[in-house]
Motif scaffolding. Sequence first.
Motif, short mmCIF file in Angstrom:
data_model
loop_
_atom_site.label_atom_id
_atom_site.label_comp_id
_atom_site.label_asym_id
_atom_site.label_seq_id
_atom_site.Cartn_x
_atom_site.Cartn_y
_atom_site.Cartn_z
N LEU A 172 29.27 -2.68 18.17
CA LEU A 172 28.49 -1.54 17.69
C LEU A 172 27.51 -1.98 16.60
O LEU A 172 26.34 -1.60 16.60
CB LEU A 172 29.44 -0.47 17.15
CG LEU A 172 28.88 0.93 16.94
CD1 LEU A 172 28.51 1.57 18.28
CD2 LEU A 172 29.91 1.80 16.22
N ALA A 173 28.00 -2.80 15.67
CA ALA A 173 27.15 -3.29 14.58
C ALA A 173 26.02 -4.17 15.12
O ALA A 173 24.87 -4.07 14.67
CB ALA A 173 27.99 -4.06 13.57
N GLU B 28 20.15 -4.74 16.59
CA GLU B 28 19.19 -4.96 17.66
C GLU B 28 18.31 -3.73 17.87
O GLU B 28 17.10 -3.83 18.12
CB GLU B 28 19.92 -5.31 18.96
CG GLU B 28 19.01 -5.53 20.15
CD GLU B 28 18.07 -6.71 19.98
OE1 GLU B 28 16.96 -6.67 20.55
OE2 GLU B 28 18.43 -7.67 19.26
N THR B 29 18.90 -2.56 17.73
CA THR B 29 18.19 -1.30 17.98
C THR B 29 17.21 -0.95 16.87
O THR B 29 16.05 -0.61 17.13
CB THR B 29 19.19 -0.15 18.16
OG1 THR B 29 20.04 -0.42 19.28
CG2 THR B 29 18.48 1.19 18.37
N PHE B 30 17.67 -1.06 15.64
CA PHE B 30 16.89 -0.53 14.52
C PHE B 30 16.15 -1.58 13.69
O PHE B 30 15.24 -1.24 12.94
CB PHE B 30 17.78 0.31 13.61
CG PHE B 30 18.34 1.53 14.29
CD1 PHE B 30 17.50 2.53 14.75
CD2 PHE B 30 19.70 1.67 14.49
CE1 PHE B 30 18.00 3.66 15.38
CE2 PHE B 30 20.22 2.78 15.11
CZ PHE B 30 19.37 3.78 15.56
N ASP B 31 16.53 -2.83 13.80
CA ASP B 31 15.89 -3.86 12.99
C ASP B 31 14.90 -4.72 13.75
O ASP B 31 14.12 -5.46 13.15
CB ASP B 31 16.95 -4.77 12.35
CG ASP B 31 17.80 -4.04 11.32
OD1 ASP B 31 17.44 -2.90 10.97
OD2 ASP B 31 18.81 -4.59 10.89
N ARG C 216 9.55 0.65 17.65
CA ARG C 216 9.80 2.06 17.94
C ARG C 216 11.26 2.44 17.68
O ARG C 216 11.72 3.47 18.11
CB ARG C 216 9.39 2.40 19.36
CG ARG C 216 7.86 2.45 19.49
CD ARG C 216 7.39 2.83 20.87
NE ARG C 216 7.80 4.15 21.27
CZ ARG C 216 7.43 4.73 22.41
NH1 ARG C 216 6.66 4.08 23.25
NH2 ARG C 216 7.84 5.94 22.72
N GLY C 217 11.95 1.58 16.94
CA GLY C 217 13.32 1.88 16.55
C GLY C 217 13.48 1.92 15.05
O GLY C 217 14.60 1.89 14.54
N SER C 218 12.38 1.99 14.33
CA SER C 218 12.46 1.99 12.87
C SER C 218 13.02 3.31 12.36
O SER C 218 12.58 4.39 12.77
CB SER C 218 11.07 1.76 12.26
OG SER C 218 11.15 1.88 10.85
N LEU C 219 13.97 3.22 11.44
CA LEU C 219 14.54 4.42 10.82
C LEU C 219 13.76 4.84 9.57
O LEU C 219 14.13 5.81 8.92
CB LEU C 219 16.00 4.17 10.45
CG LEU C 219 16.98 4.12 11.64
CD1 LEU C 219 18.34 3.61 11.20
CD2 LEU C 219 17.10 5.49 12.30
N GLY D 122 11.60 6.56 21.77
CA GLY D 122 11.81 5.12 21.86
C GLY D 122 13.26 4.76 22.14
O GLY D 122 13.56 3.87 22.94
N LEU D 123 14.18 5.47 21.50
CA LEU D 123 15.60 5.22 21.72
C LEU D 123 16.01 5.62 23.13
O LEU D 123 16.81 4.94 23.79
CB LEU D 123 16.45 5.97 20.69
CG LEU D 123 16.30 5.51 19.24
CD1 LEU D 123 17.11 6.38 18.31
CD2 LEU D 123 16.70 4.04 19.08
N ARG D 124 15.44 6.73 23.60
CA ARG D 124 15.73 7.15 24.98
C ARG D 124 15.25 6.12 25.98
O ARG D 124 15.96 5.76 26.92
CB ARG D 124 15.06 8.49 25.26
CG ARG D 124 15.83 9.70 24.77
CD ARG D 124 15.15 10.95 25.27
NE ARG D 124 15.90 12.14 24.98
CZ ARG D 124 15.55 13.35 25.38
NH1 ARG D 124 14.44 13.50 26.09
NH2 ARG D 124 16.29 14.40 25.09
N GLU D 125 14.02 5.65 25.79
CA GLU D 125 13.46 4.67 26.72
C GLU D 125 14.27 3.38 26.73
O GLU D 125 14.38 2.72 27.77
CB GLU D 125 12.00 4.37 26.35
CG GLU D 125 11.04 5.51 26.64
CD GLU D 125 9.65 5.23 26.13
OE1 GLU D 125 9.41 4.11 25.61
OE2 GLU D 125 8.79 6.11 26.24
N ALA D 126 14.82 3.03 25.58
CA ALA D 126 15.63 1.81 25.49
C ALA D 126 17.05 2.02 26.00
O ALA D 126 17.84 1.08 26.06
CB ALA D 126 15.67 1.33 24.04
#
Length: 200
Positions: free
Chosen positions: A61-62, A67-70, A74-77, A148-152
Amino acid sequence: MTADEHALAWQAQSLLLDYPDEELLHRLPLLRKVSTAVPGPVGQPLATFLEHVLRTPLMDLASDYVETFDHRKRGSLYLTYYTYGDTRKRGMALLRFTHAYRAAGLDLAPGELPDHLAVVLEFAAGHPEAGSRLMCEHRAGLELLRLGLREAGSPWARVLDSVAATLPRLRGREEDALARLIAEGPPEEEVGLEPFGGLR
């Protein structure tokens, strides 16, 4: 939604958009209760994501979180990134968040940018009017993050679905801003943002 339901949802979303650690696992029973205590469009996506958390080893999960947000633009929080990229204008936008927190008597830890979505959601849980206003000002960016999260195929898209369900629907100008972001992406002009990293 009632004020209490908004507060519960925003606090839960904040915890789920932070880096996953052992503390998250300890909070899962409480988070599951929250997912059933808020209206379906807000709670059901949270419940779905929590099922994913329960099935996934914490290390995986970590790793997926990083990978998703860093590693994806299009995954920037960081909400101001979508509107301002790494330009000087972003620094002024960050100050708006800082001022909102200070007006509420809050300080962030040194080095923590104030526009991180988990931070904004936690702020909104305790200060709903000011927190909601900050998110609505960056509604197009939030929607681009969700898309972006949906597409990924990211499971965190469910958490963004829940966040979106607590906010007003996109309107004309916001839809236009989203269309521009999709077509052009955030502005590019590399500058240092270190002076805006903390609230102290």
